[in-house]
Write a protein that holds these residues in place. Sequence first.
Motif, PDB file in Angstrom:
ATOM      1  N   VAL A  17       9.918   3.572  25.882  1.00  0.00           N
ATOM      2  CA  VAL A  17      10.805   3.369  24.737  1.00  0.00           C
ATOM      3  C   VAL A  17      10.272   2.266  23.833  1.00  0.00           C
ATOM      4  O   VAL A  17      10.294   2.385  22.603  1.00  0.00           O
ATOM      5  CB  VAL A  17      12.238   3.048  25.219  1.00  0.00           C
ATOM      6  N   VAL A  18       9.783   1.173  24.435  1.00  0.00           N
ATOM      7  CA  VAL A  18       9.220   0.079  23.630  1.00  0.00           C
ATOM      8  C   VAL A  18       8.040   0.578  22.806  1.00  0.00           C
ATOM      9  O   VAL A  18       7.916   0.277  21.608  1.00  0.00           O
ATOM     10  CB  VAL A  18       8.801  -1.094  24.537  1.00  0.00           C
ATOM     11  N   LEU A  19       7.159   1.361  23.432  1.00  0.00           N
ATOM     12  CA  LEU A  19       6.009   1.899  22.705  1.00  0.00           C
ATOM     13  C   LEU A  19       6.461   2.855  21.595  1.00  0.00           C
ATOM     14  O   LEU A  19       5.872   2.872  20.499  1.00  0.00           O
ATOM     15  CB  LEU A  19       5.070   2.624  23.672  1.00  0.00           C
ATOM     16  N   ALA A  20       7.494   3.641  21.875  1.00  0.00           N
ATOM     17  CA  ALA A  20       8.012   4.549  20.846  1.00  0.00           C
ATOM     18  C   ALA A  20       8.606   3.773  19.674  1.00  0.00           C
ATOM     19  O   ALA A  20       8.443   4.157  18.506  1.00  0.00           O
ATOM     20  CB  ALA A  20       9.066   5.476  21.454  1.00  0.00           C
ATOM     21  N   VAL A  21       9.279   2.665  19.970  1.00  0.00           N
ATOM     22  CA  VAL A  21       9.839   1.812  18.908  1.00  0.00           C
ATOM     23  C   VAL A  21       8.719   1.232  18.059  1.00  0.00           C
ATOM     24  O   VAL A  21       8.796   1.209  16.815  1.00  0.00           O
ATOM     25  CB  VAL A  21      10.708   0.698  19.519  1.00  0.00           C
ATOM     26  N   LEU A  22       7.666   0.743  18.717  1.00  0.00           N
ATOM     27  CA  LEU A  22       6.530   0.189  17.966  1.00  0.00           C
ATOM     28  C   LEU A  22       5.868   1.263  17.109  1.00  0.00           C
ATOM     29  O   LEU A  22       5.495   1.017  15.954  1.00  0.00           O
ATOM     30  CB  LEU A  22       5.513  -0.416  18.933  1.00  0.00           C
ATOM     31  N   ALA A  23       5.715   2.464  17.659  1.00  0.00           N
ATOM     32  CA  ALA A  23       5.103   3.553  16.895  1.00  0.00           C
ATOM     33  C   ALA A  23       5.954   3.918  15.685  1.00  0.00           C
ATOM     34  O   ALA A  23       5.429   4.165  14.590  1.00  0.00           O
ATOM     35  CB  ALA A  23       4.905   4.773  17.793  1.00  0.00           C
ATOM     36  N   ALA A  24       7.279   3.944  15.870  1.00  0.00           N
ATOM     37  CA  ALA A  24       8.168   4.259  14.747  1.00  0.00           C
ATOM     38  C   ALA A  24       8.088   3.186  13.670  1.00  0.00           C
ATOM     39  O   ALA A  24       8.075   3.485  12.472  1.00  0.00           O
ATOM     40  CB  ALA A  24       9.600   4.406  15.246  1.00  0.00           C
ATOM     41  N   ALA A  25       8.034   1.915  14.088  1.00  0.00           N
ATOM     42  CA  ALA A  25       7.930   0.829  13.106  1.00  0.00           C
ATOM     43  C   ALA A  25       6.598   0.874  12.370  1.00  0.00           C
ATOM     44  O   ALA A  25       6.531   0.627  11.161  1.00  0.00           O
ATOM     45  CB  ALA A  25       8.112  -0.515  13.797  1.00  0.00           C
ATOM     46  N   LEU A  26       5.524   1.203  13.075  1.00  0.00           N
ATOM     47  CA  LEU A  26       4.226   1.341  12.422  1.00  0.00           C
ATOM     48  C   LEU A  26       4.254   2.460  11.388  1.00  0.00           C
ATOM     49  O   LEU A  26       3.587   2.384  10.351  1.00  0.00           O
ATOM     50  CB  LEU A  26       3.138   1.624  13.454  1.00  0.00           C
ATOM     51  N   ASN A  27       5.032   3.492  11.655  1.00  0.00           N
ATOM     52  CA  ASN A  27       5.047   4.659  10.785  1.00  0.00           C
ATOM     53  C   ASN A  27       5.575   4.338   9.386  1.00  0.00           C
ATOM     54  O   ASN A  27       5.303   5.073   8.440  1.00  0.00           O
ATOM     55  CB  ASN A  27       5.894   5.759  11.426  1.00  0.00           C
ATOM     56  N   SER A  64       0.839  -1.197   0.000  1.00  0.00           N
ATOM     57  CA  SER A  64       0.000   0.000   0.000  1.00  0.00           C
ATOM     58  C   SER A  64       0.872   1.245   0.000  1.00  0.00           C
ATOM     59  O   SER A  64       1.954   1.273   0.601  1.00  0.00           O
ATOM     60  CB  SER A  64      -0.910   0.005   1.225  1.00  0.00           C
ATOM     61  N   ILE A  65       0.420   2.291  -0.681  1.00  0.00           N
ATOM     62  CA  ILE A  65       1.180   3.541  -0.684  1.00  0.00           C
ATOM     63  C   ILE A  65       0.994   4.298   0.622  1.00  0.00           C
ATOM     64  O   ILE A  65       1.677   5.289   0.871  1.00  0.00           O
ATOM     65  CB  ILE A  65       0.781   4.436  -1.874  1.00  0.00           C
ATOM     66  N   TRP A  66       0.068   3.830   1.473  1.00  0.00           N
ATOM     67  CA  TRP A  66      -0.196   4.479   2.757  1.00  0.00           C
ATOM     68  C   TRP A  66       0.415   3.644   3.877  1.00  0.00           C
ATOM     69  O   TRP A  66       0.345   2.427   3.868  1.00  0.00           O
ATOM     70  CB  TRP A  66      -1.704   4.635   2.991  1.00  0.00           C
ATOM     71  N   THR A  67       1.026   4.314   4.838  1.00  0.00           N
ATOM     72  CA  THR A  67       1.561   3.632   6.009  1.00  0.00           C
ATOM     73  C   THR A  67       0.793   4.071   7.249  1.00  0.00           C
ATOM     74  O   THR A  67       0.052   5.049   7.229  1.00  0.00           O
ATOM     75  CB  THR A  67       3.056   3.957   6.190  1.00  0.00           C
ATOM     76  N   PHE A  68       1.001   3.349   8.344  1.00  0.00           N
ATOM     77  CA  PHE A  68       0.341   3.674   9.607  1.00  0.00           C
ATOM     78  C   PHE A  68       0.843   5.028  10.106  1.00  0.00           C
ATOM     79  O   PHE A  68       2.031   5.205  10.371  1.00  0.00           O
ATOM     80  CB  PHE A  68       0.639   2.608  10.658  1.00  0.00           C
ATOM     81  N   SER A  69      -0.045   5.971  10.233  1.00  0.00           N
ATOM     82  CA  SER A  69       0.257   7.251  10.873  1.00  0.00           C
ATOM     83  C   SER A  69      -0.416   7.265  12.242  1.00  0.00           C
ATOM     84  O   SER A  69      -1.200   6.368  12.569  1.00  0.00           O
ATOM     85  CB  SER A  69      -0.271   8.404  10.017  1.00  0.00           C
ATOM     86  N   PHE A  70      -0.126   8.290  13.048  1.00  0.00           N
ATOM     87  CA  PHE A  70      -0.777   8.380  14.355  1.00  0.00           C
ATOM     88  C   PHE A  70      -2.290   8.458  14.205  1.00  0.00           C
ATOM     89  O   PHE A  70      -3.043   7.820  14.951  1.00  0.00           O
ATOM     90  CB  PHE A  70      -0.259   9.603  15.115  1.00  0.00           C
ATOM     91  N   GLY A  71      -2.724   9.231  13.220  1.00  0.00           N
ATOM     92  CA  GLY A  71      -4.161   9.354  13.011  1.00  0.00           C
ATOM     93  C   GLY A  71      -4.788   8.049  12.570  1.00  0.00           C
ATOM     94  O   GLY A  71      -5.850   7.657  13.070  1.00  0.00           O
TER      95      GLY A  71
END
Length: 750
Positions: free
Chosen positions: A670-680, A579-586
């Motif tokens: 930090v773990v949550l931040a890592v997961l959020a970065a990977a989702l991004n 997909s051309i879209w990735t997981f963003s915060f929104g």
Amino acid sequence: MQQNKKLLRVLCSLLAAALAAWCTVLLCRWVGYDLQERLGNTPSYEIINDDYSQIIDIPAEGLTQAMPLKAGQPFYGVRFKFSTYGQLYKSGMTMVEAYNEAGDQILFAAGNFLNIWDDTFTEFTCNEAYIPDHDETLTIRLYNESAWDGPLGVWASEGEVSGMPLSVTDGDNLNATMAMQRVSDFTGSWPAALAARLQKPLAAAVFIAVLLAMLHAPLYLFVPAVGLALGVTFTYVTPALVAPDEYTHLAAAYELASTWSGQTAADENGNLLLRECDAAHFGTKTGDIGILAYKNEVIAETSEPGSPDALTTHSEVKAGQGSGSYLAQALGIHLARAQGQNFYTMLLCGRLANLILYLLLAALAVWLAPTSLRGLFACVALLPMPLQLAASLSPDAAVLGLVFSFTALCLRLRGEKAVWWQKILLIVLGGLTAPGKAIYLPVILLCLLIPAENLTYDGNPTVKFLGEELPGGCCIHAATLVLAFCFWLAANLNAVAYAARDMNTTVLVTAAAAAAVLLVLALAAYLKLHKRPKVFFWCKVAFAAVLVVGAVGGVYAVSHMGGGLDPDQLTMTYPNGDSIWTFSFGYICRNIPATVKLLLRTLPEQGALWLQGLLGTTLGEPIVYRIDVSWLLGVGLLLAVLAAALPRQDEPALLGRRSKAGTAGICLCVVLAVLAAALNWTPINYQTLFGLQGRYLLPILPLALLLVKSSKKLALRRDVSHAAALCTSTLTMLTLLQGFGLYAAWQPVS
């Protein structure tokens, strides 16, 4: 008597270290012998003529075949397809000679009944390649040195292939061309020779490790001494541009080095300008691996020409790729370029400079750490993964060293009063650590574990804030946090904005301001009311209620915020199906169930790989090449660091209940931040996370082990720091050896 015991101890240590180094040399020789047996004398070839429809017997005069060779093409020999007419011969000798246009002999090889089989290609090779500087035609002569006990023929085409006539030597043209292949590369005795390169640094690493461990030398000396030898070996083992994202880091460090040289680093289109000798190597996103890649890299280090430090060649590599710290790497590259070194020497200098910076920071971390934690930090610093990163161009090495040093200093100052330079160092390390990588900002909160009294200046023990007297050390806390946050925001604001690209910026800024105001009000309420238990209790209840309402309301507001994808947008993909879209915060907030499902699918599928990446038993870039060493080495490394984390029976607990909760909270953030970065960077049509690697959790590994050390559920009778560091170093050495064998024997999956 005491002096004699010390002398005997030193002699025994030297003997044990020498014996361990000798065993390491033998182990390297075994690896070389094993690789030579499996990979040695293996050709890589290119088809020259694949048309074979007749068999021509080799006459007594022999056959002469012409073969074109282009400029720059290496010639290690030729392969012919023989026919023994279905028989298994017992005797006979065939000779092959090759001459260039100048008449110089470039190949002389023989084949006998042991390696010539019916309807099978047989190669005739030499150890050193002939590489012409212009197009030419080689003359190849094939003849029988001793008679065969039956007819021997070669397959050939019916009719001459253009430019490749076949004739009887000094005789008639046969109007044919032999079926043949050019040997374009040849392993020869290189597997054993390349393994021999590892002997000196690995033997030195083991000798130093055993000697310093048996003499109980300070661990802040153990880490740089042993780490340097192991890190240098990693520069041999990790092929060029194969370390994680090394092509990006090379571009960033190269650009910075160009700026230092006073030259324009990029052209008007934003593409990097390069030296002439570097142009052929840029744009390669992943280097080659395998025994031939090792061989060609070693040859190129000594034979490939360099060029002056003049940026004369345009490239297709974009400038501005790096956002981390590339000061050390750029320094090494700048020095190599100033001396006119070739590409591979330049790459090696950049790697070594990065390694030295990491080892200095790691040694600082071990020196700053409390005595009971030095073994823990030493073991983490000598794991294969941080050393592999340090021996590449990765900026993560500097980030690791800074986080380790900041963590060690915070833990040290929990138990002792800071002197002036420690206060300055705390603020500086916090300011340098925060911008390194956005996901490690929560680590800065460790400074709050330091009692304010330990940071207080004796001449000014208290300060006034909101009308209340506070310990002067609170100013150090505030300075560290504010400086770190400002540097973090300056370095990562664009990344945060991209992650929140489909959210209302005004609402987010308003929410952040409201949170800041709420934090100030909570702090003021604490200062005014913490000495009045009943009122303070109800204030905490009210504050908790506000947090719950704010969190629920915030999630609801974000999940209903505009920017959702319509059905047509959801189906938009790249040609490879992503997909051309990735997981963003929104998108995460609007699709919480889908996000949770993705994480639950990811854990069992990738959890083991994360642990391997954390320890370093998966080498290189796992997204491209999966070089996994034995799981026994992983188990050994895990046990070694756990042994270093176990407390002694007579050792007081390092953390209290609240401190342990705070440390665990920092690790969780930090773990949550890592997961959020990977989702991004994960496409929304993926079923599992993309690109999450265990090495991202390395900076908080000492904190996680600190929680183990503070539990006191299992305790040791005596200190095992040196033994654990020695075990970690030995297992890292074994990881290097097996990793080298796996890299060398790599075969792509068809």
